[in-house]
Motif scaffolding. Sequence first.
Motif, short mmCIF file in Angstrom:
data_model
loop_
_atom_site.label_atom_id
_atom_site.label_comp_id
_atom_site.label_asym_id
_atom_site.label_seq_id
_atom_site.Cartn_x
_atom_site.Cartn_y
_atom_site.Cartn_z
N UNK A 287 23.61 26.52 26.54
CA UNK A 287 24.89 25.53 26.24
C UNK A 287 24.22 23.93 25.66
N UNK A 288 23.01 24.16 25.64
CA UNK A 288 22.10 22.69 25.62
C UNK A 288 22.94 21.75 24.09
N UNK A 289 22.80 21.09 24.29
CA UNK A 289 23.09 20.20 22.69
C UNK A 289 22.51 18.59 22.71
N UNK A 290 22.53 17.94 21.66
CA UNK A 290 21.79 16.42 21.60
C UNK A 290 21.87 15.64 21.08
N UNK A 291 23.59 16.42 20.49
CA UNK A 291 24.31 15.27 19.58
C UNK A 291 25.49 14.39 20.53
N UNK A 292 25.75 14.76 21.84
CA UNK A 292 26.59 13.36 22.52
C UNK A 292 25.79 12.77 23.52
N UNK A 330 17.90 28.08 24.07
CA UNK A 330 18.51 27.06 23.63
C UNK A 330 18.59 27.44 22.30
N UNK A 331 19.94 26.98 21.26
CA UNK A 331 20.15 27.31 19.87
C UNK A 331 19.54 27.10 19.53
N UNK A 332 18.33 26.73 18.15
CA UNK A 332 17.58 26.15 17.42
C UNK A 332 18.72 24.63 16.71
N UNK A 333 20.34 25.68 16.12
CA UNK A 333 20.97 24.13 15.79
C UNK A 333 21.11 23.12 16.80
N UNK A 334 20.98 22.79 18.28
CA UNK A 334 20.78 21.64 18.67
C UNK A 334 19.38 21.02 18.45
N UNK A 335 18.51 21.51 17.92
CA UNK A 335 17.52 20.48 17.53
C UNK A 335 17.32 20.90 16.12
N UNK A 336 18.42 21.04 15.21
CA UNK A 336 18.58 20.44 14.02
C UNK A 336 19.72 19.78 13.87
N UNK A 337 20.66 19.58 14.10
CA UNK A 337 21.25 18.93 14.47
C UNK A 337 21.44 17.26 14.87
N UNK A 338 20.20 17.37 16.21
CA UNK A 338 20.16 16.36 16.52
C UNK A 338 18.51 15.60 15.85
N UNK A 339 18.12 16.13 15.17
CA UNK A 339 17.08 15.78 13.85
C UNK A 339 17.89 15.28 12.73
#
Length: 420
Positions: A287-292, A330-339
């Motif tokens: 559930x890790x996210x780096x966008x908020x 970790x969802x790959x989307x977490x890194x893609x969206x942060x990027x």
Amino acid sequence: MKKKLWMIFGPVIVAIAALLILLWAPINFKTVTPQKVRQAATSLDIRVLKGESVKNAAEKENYIPIIGSSELSRMDPFHPSSMAQKYHWKNKPFLQGNPGTASLTQAMNVGGMTNLKGNKAVFIISPQWFSKSGVAANAFQYFLSPLQLTGFILKSNTGDKAMNKYVASRILELGVSKGQIEDDALQRISEGKQITSFQRFYIKTFARSSLKNQDDLFGSISMKDHEQMIQKASSQLPDDYNYKDLNKLATKLAKHNSRDNDLQIGDSFYRKELRKRIRTYRNTHRHVKYTSSPEYNDFQALLYMFAQNKVEVMFVIQPINPHWVKYTGMPKSSIINFDKKIKYQLRSQGFNEIVDLSNVKNQNYIAEDTIHMGWRGWLMLDHHLKSYYQDKKANPENTQYHMDSYFLSNDWAQNKNVTK
């Protein structure tokens, strides 16, 4: 009796008086030699990070700062300091970072580097900084420099008012206290007011003067010495630079040094930090996210410090070990969206020099542990630094920044969408 008391306490009183004179006297202590600067360039000593004299001396010589955090201590043969030494780069890296440093600490650091104006820098971005809560208060408190803080307070009546309000408010929010007068000054700045004439007089004449003398006198004494480590690492490199050959060597050394696990993590780190509890990490990052994160606002403060001094910056987006990403779920989307989000914040304001290592085709041995560059990751970065380090002066065409206050807003910090 008086004579006996003087014999006992006299030397102590004289020593204290002499120290006070040294700390408050308006004397320019020149203790930073070229040799000290060379040692400081790879020391990662916290006094260098929190000070000003050594870094400003380095800016007068052939050094370009690499600013980041704990990845800088991964000093393998492909570390930029090793490569610069082996292949005689015209300008050498000056490392600035420690485990726990993030955007706001480095914003204060950059703000105190007066000689950086019009020059180049490299900044390494770590996705894990951009957690839901942002920088830990105790980490920021530990790394905040009283010297850099006084510099910020004294310059608070110039520059962007909204930015000064934000930085002061954020420092107070993170629970920093460096003295009643400094705290009251920060409170005034956070409210959009100028500091009082008494606050300016005290901070400039007493607080900052004493801190500057301390930095000049003690900021480069008995620093950590990593020069031998760099020398040993660089000795493993071939005499001639050939990227393909170096890539093969990096892969070979990485395989040799990560035999204890199938995650391509260095054996030393794996044995010390992971082996006994590796199973507890499986699928823990689903559930890790780096966008908020409030870190986006802190990062904007850093960008402002660079822009204010027309610093040309190469930003490096650090990779996360792909095998660790898979193991922890970790969802790959977490890194893609942060990027996408961090690059939008950079490019929309004119920061266009970006080396993105989070999205390369062959990610084998790109990281030395779970989240830090090493081996092939360093080599990929070196490939870009090699030409960048030919000239330390900023190209004016690359410093046409246009800052947008939207990136200081809570809406941006918490917005999961890239655009406004």
